[in-house]
Design a protein around this motif. Structure first.
Motif, PDB file in Angstrom:
ATOM      1  N   ALA A 224       0.827  -1.203   0.000  1.00  0.00           N
ATOM      2  CA  ALA A 224       0.000   0.000   0.000  1.00  0.00           C
ATOM      3  C   ALA A 224       0.861   1.253   0.000  1.00  0.00           C
ATOM      4  O   ALA A 224       0.578   2.225  -0.712  1.00  0.00           O
ATOM      5  CB  ALA A 224      -0.931  -0.008   1.215  1.00  0.00           C
ATOM      6  N   GLU A 225       1.920   1.245   0.788  1.00  0.00           N
ATOM      7  CA  GLU A 225       2.815   2.404   0.837  1.00  0.00           C
ATOM      8  C   GLU A 225       3.474   2.656  -0.512  1.00  0.00           C
ATOM      9  O   GLU A 225       3.772   3.799  -0.870  1.00  0.00           O
ATOM     10  CB  GLU A 225       3.874   2.189   1.912  1.00  0.00           C
ATOM     11  N   ALA A 226       3.702   1.586  -1.283  1.00  0.00           N
ATOM     12  CA  ALA A 226       4.304   1.744  -2.605  1.00  0.00           C
ATOM     13  C   ALA A 226       3.353   2.430  -3.579  1.00  0.00           C
ATOM     14  O   ALA A 226       3.797   2.987  -4.584  1.00  0.00           O
ATOM     15  CB  ALA A 226       4.719   0.382  -3.155  1.00  0.00           C
ATOM     16  N   GLY A 227       2.043   2.382  -3.312  1.00  0.00           N
ATOM     17  CA  GLY A 227       1.069   3.064  -4.161  1.00  0.00           C
ATOM     18  C   GLY A 227       0.267   2.159  -5.060  1.00  0.00           C
ATOM     19  O   GLY A 227      -0.513   2.643  -5.886  1.00  0.00           O
ATOM     20  N   ALA A 228       0.423   0.834  -4.926  1.00  0.00           N
ATOM     21  CA  ALA A 228      -0.325  -0.096  -5.763  1.00  0.00           C
ATOM     22  C   ALA A 228      -1.733  -0.317  -5.211  1.00  0.00           C
ATOM     23  O   ALA A 228      -2.021  -0.031  -4.047  1.00  0.00           O
ATOM     24  CB  ALA A 228       0.413  -1.429  -5.836  1.00  0.00           C
ATOM     25  N   TYR A 229      -2.609  -0.844  -6.069  1.00  0.00           N
ATOM     26  CA  TYR A 229      -3.910  -1.321  -5.613  1.00  0.00           C
ATOM     27  C   TYR A 229      -3.755  -2.731  -5.051  1.00  0.00           C
ATOM     28  O   TYR A 229      -2.920  -3.522  -5.529  1.00  0.00           O
ATOM     29  CB  TYR A 229      -4.919  -1.323  -6.760  1.00  0.00           C
ATOM     30  N   LEU A 230      -4.558  -3.062  -4.067  1.00  0.00           N
ATOM     31  CA  LEU A 230      -4.441  -4.329  -3.361  1.00  0.00           C
ATOM     32  C   LEU A 230      -5.729  -5.116  -3.547  1.00  0.00           C
ATOM     33  O   LEU A 230      -6.790  -4.688  -3.081  1.00  0.00           O
ATOM     34  CB  LEU A 230      -4.192  -4.080  -1.875  1.00  0.00           C
ATOM     35  N   ALA A 231      -5.651  -6.254  -4.225  1.00  0.00           N
ATOM     36  CA  ALA A 231      -6.839  -7.067  -4.486  1.00  0.00           C
ATOM     37  C   ALA A 231      -6.904  -8.230  -3.501  1.00  0.00           C
ATOM     38  O   ALA A 231      -5.962  -9.025  -3.406  1.00  0.00           O
ATOM     39  CB  ALA A 231      -6.817  -7.590  -5.913  1.00  0.00           C
ATOM     40  N   PHE A 232      -8.006  -8.298  -2.786  1.00  0.00           N
ATOM     41  CA  PHE A 232      -8.277  -9.405  -1.872  1.00  0.00           C
ATOM     42  C   PHE A 232      -9.410 -10.195  -2.521  1.00  0.00           C
ATOM     43  O   PHE A 232     -10.575  -9.815  -2.439  1.00  0.00           O
ATOM     44  CB  PHE A 232      -8.657  -8.873  -0.493  1.00  0.00           C
ATOM     45  N   ASP A 233      -9.046 -11.273  -3.217  1.00  0.00           N
ATOM     46  CA  ASP A 233      -9.978 -11.964  -4.096  1.00  0.00           C
ATOM     47  C   ASP A 233      -9.925 -13.468  -3.839  1.00  0.00           C
ATOM     48  O   ASP A 233      -8.920 -14.018  -3.447  1.00  0.00           O
ATOM     49  CB  ASP A 233      -9.635 -11.671  -5.563  1.00  0.00           C
ATOM     50  N   GLY A 234     -11.028 -14.126  -4.072  1.00  0.00           N
ATOM     51  CA  GLY A 234     -11.096 -15.557  -3.840  1.00  0.00           C
ATOM     52  C   GLY A 234     -11.619 -15.918  -2.472  1.00  0.00           C
ATOM     53  O   GLY A 234     -11.056 -16.771  -1.789  1.00  0.00           O
ATOM     54  N   PRO A 235     -12.708 -15.303  -2.008  1.00  0.00           N
ATOM     55  CA  PRO A 235     -13.270 -15.697  -0.718  1.00  0.00           C
ATOM     56  C   PRO A 235     -13.899 -17.080  -0.794  1.00  0.00           C
ATOM     57  O   PRO A 235     -14.068 -17.629  -1.885  1.00  0.00           O
ATOM     58  CB  PRO A 235     -14.335 -14.624  -0.465  1.00  0.00           C
ATOM     59  N   SER A 236     -14.224 -17.620   0.344  1.00  0.00           N
ATOM     60  CA  SER A 236     -14.930 -18.894   0.509  1.00  0.00           C
ATOM     61  C   SER A 236     -14.019 -20.105   0.408  1.00  0.00           C
ATOM     62  O   SER A 236     -14.501 -21.230   0.422  1.00  0.00           O
ATOM     63  CB  SER A 236     -16.074 -19.056  -0.513  1.00  0.00           C
ATOM     64  N   ARG A 237     -12.709 -19.903   0.329  1.00  0.00           N
ATOM     65  CA  ARG A 237     -11.794 -21.043   0.224  1.00  0.00           C
ATOM     66  C   ARG A 237     -11.211 -21.331   1.609  1.00  0.00           C
ATOM     67  O   ARG A 237     -10.237 -20.719   2.041  1.00  0.00           O
ATOM     68  CB  ARG A 237     -10.695 -20.738  -0.787  1.00  0.00           C
ATOM     69  N   ALA A 238     -11.827 -22.274   2.296  1.00  0.00           N
ATOM     70  CA  ALA A 238     -11.519 -22.490   3.712  1.00  0.00           C
ATOM     71  C   ALA A 238     -10.099 -22.991   3.937  1.00  0.00           C
ATOM     72  O   ALA A 238      -9.561 -22.866   5.040  1.00  0.00           O
ATOM     73  CB  ALA A 238     -12.515 -23.480   4.314  1.00  0.00           C
ATOM     74  N   HIS A 239      -9.475 -23.569   2.901  1.00  0.00           N
ATOM     75  CA  HIS A 239      -8.129 -24.091   3.084  1.00  0.00           C
ATOM     76  C   HIS A 239      -7.065 -23.004   2.958  1.00  0.00           C
ATOM     77  O   HIS A 239      -5.880 -23.278   3.058  1.00  0.00           O
ATOM     78  CB  HIS A 239      -7.847 -25.199   2.068  1.00  0.00           C
ATOM     79  N   ARG A 240      -7.497 -21.768   2.748  1.00  0.00           N
ATOM     80  CA  ARG A 240      -6.545 -20.662   2.680  1.00  0.00           C
ATOM     81  C   ARG A 240      -6.928 -19.606   3.700  1.00  0.00           C
ATOM     82  O   ARG A 240      -8.069 -19.533   4.147  1.00  0.00           O
ATOM     83  CB  ARG A 240      -6.541 -20.040   1.274  1.00  0.00           C
ATOM     84  N   ALA A 241      -5.964 -18.790   4.080  1.00  0.00           N
ATOM     85  CA  ALA A 241      -6.226 -17.742   5.073  1.00  0.00           C
ATOM     86  C   ALA A 241      -6.961 -16.600   4.401  1.00  0.00           C
ATOM     87  O   ALA A 241      -6.405 -15.550   4.129  1.00  0.00           O
ATOM     88  CB  ALA A 241      -4.913 -17.258   5.673  1.00  0.00           C
ATOM     89  N   THR A 242      -8.230 -16.828   4.132  1.00  0.00           N
ATOM     90  CA  THR A 242      -9.009 -15.870   3.350  1.00  0.00           C
ATOM     91  C   THR A 242     -10.043 -15.177   4.219  1.00  0.00           C
ATOM     92  O   THR A 242      -9.791 -14.117   4.781  1.00  0.00           O
ATOM     93  CB  THR A 242      -9.671 -16.576   2.156  1.00  0.00           C
ATOM     94  N   ASP A 243     -11.205 -15.785   4.349  1.00  0.00           N
ATOM     95  CA  ASP A 243     -12.326 -15.104   4.996  1.00  0.00           C
ATOM     96  C   ASP A 243     -12.054 -14.729   6.446  1.00  0.00           C
ATOM     97  O   ASP A 243     -12.333 -13.609   6.870  1.00  0.00           O
ATOM     98  CB  ASP A 243     -13.570 -15.988   4.933  1.00  0.00           C
ATOM     99  N   TRP A 244     -11.543 -15.644   7.214  1.00  0.00           N
ATOM    100  CA  TRP A 244     -11.483 -15.403   8.661  1.00  0.00           C
ATOM    101  C   TRP A 244     -10.436 -14.383   9.051  1.00  0.00           C
ATOM    102  O   TRP A 244     -10.530 -13.763  10.109  1.00  0.00           O
ATOM    103  CB  TRP A 244     -11.267 -16.711   9.416  1.00  0.00           C
TER     104      TRP A 244
END
Length: 325
Positions: A224-244
């Motif tokens: 974020a400090e670098a100035g890029a956009y940050l995409a948080f994509d792919g919810p509902s995949r319980a085997h990854r540190a996503t939703d919670w």
């Protein structure tokens, strides 16, 4: 990690009135994009996903209808060259569903292609990307509205470096934003050092995808400090540190003043994940996922993630560059 381009100064941002979002039905004002799934797939084929291809227009149409019924207005399809984009189908699907669709040019990791597809690539991939952005996919299809590329796991191999270099050249020629698949959310320093440091792409023309897959709040903050956009994509995949872990990550970024950099997407990559096949699919982004985020972050902030931020991220000043001036 380089926080900003070095060497020649970046060109000033175009006035808002000159910037448009390039959809498969033509360019629109950014404010007309509406509630946007900033990273998803209507069509996708990969040798890494055998038997799970997204290649049938009928389920794609049904998924768009379900997304529209959930309140969605726009989908950014990140499927790049050679992965079964079915670009000729996209205008009809957009018209019939009422959902605005943005198509991608670019290249994924080499592992997602049969060798013969990569062998058929032109010697100048940047020229291919520019043609698809300004003339049309396949020469006669709809124009792409973004460039999709990919890093590797905590680094960049030779294919990734060649692809990023071509993407940077095409970005300079067109103004299009570059969306980067981060493998398991890693490799942010390498991607930004190359794109925004060595190749001098303005950071606000870069979207870093899959940051949710690595719940590293420090890495998120540095990006974020670098100035890029940050995409948080792919919810509902319980085997990854996503939703919670996502509310914590987004709250930390917003509290630090980076709420205007965050994008949300669904990233449906397999047939089994579609809502029409019993999976969460595109509607989940606006039903379970949005509802949960609103409870923890508030309506105003989540609405910004889904509307104002993607409108700004995917808008570009296409005219002068496309005309060769």
């Amino acid at each position: 990690m380089s926080p900003a381009p070095t060497g020649r100064p970046a060109a000033p941002a175009a006035p808002d009135a000159a910037r448009t979002v390039r959809t498969v039905l033509g360019d629109i004002a950014p404010g007309d994009l509406g509630v946007c799934d900033a990273h998803d797939h209507l069509f996708l084929r990969s040798p890494l996903l055998p038997g799970q291809e997204l290649d049938d227009p009928a389920p794609a149409a049904a998924e768009l209808r379900a997304f529209r019924a959930a309140g969605g207005a726009a989908v950014i399809q990140w499927t790049p060259y050679g992965m079964g984009r079915r670009a000729a189908e996209l205008p009809r699907l957009a018209r019939e569903s009422g959902v605005r669709i943005v198509a991608a040019t670019g290249l994924h990791q080499a592992a997602h292609y049969a060798p013969e597809i990569l062998e058929r690539l032109p010697a100048d991939p940047a020229g291919l990307f520019v043609a698809e952005l300004t003339e049309g996919i396949g020469g006669t299809g709809p124009r792409a509205g973004m460039i999709k590329v990919a890093g590797g796991f905590h680094g960049l191999d030779g294919h990734a470096r060649r692809t990023l270099a071509a993407a940077a050249e095409a970005q300079r020629a067109t103004g299009a934003v570059i969306g980067v698949h981060l493998e398991l959310g890693t490799g942010v320093p390498d991607v930004l050092d190359m794109l925004c440091g060595d190749l001098e792409v303005p950071p606000n023309r870069v979207i870093l995808g899959h940051l949710n897959r690595s719940p590293d709040l420090t890495a998120h903050r540095l990006a974020a400090e670098a100035g890029a956009y940050l995409a948080f994509d792919g919810p509902s995949r319980a085997h990854r540190a996503t939703d919670w872990r996502l509310p914590e990550a987004l709250a930390a970024l917003a509290d630090a003043g980076y709420g205007d950099r965050i994008l949300l997407g669904g990233d449906t990559t397999t047939a089994g994940a579609r809502s029409v096949n019993g999976g969460p699919g595109m509607p989940y982004l606006l039903r379970g996922h949005r509802t949960r985020l609103v409870r923890t972050l508030g309506q105003e902030l989540v609405t910004r993630f889904l509307t104002a931020n993607p409108a700004r991220a995917f808008a570009a000043d296409w005219g002068p560059r496309a005309a060769g001036t």
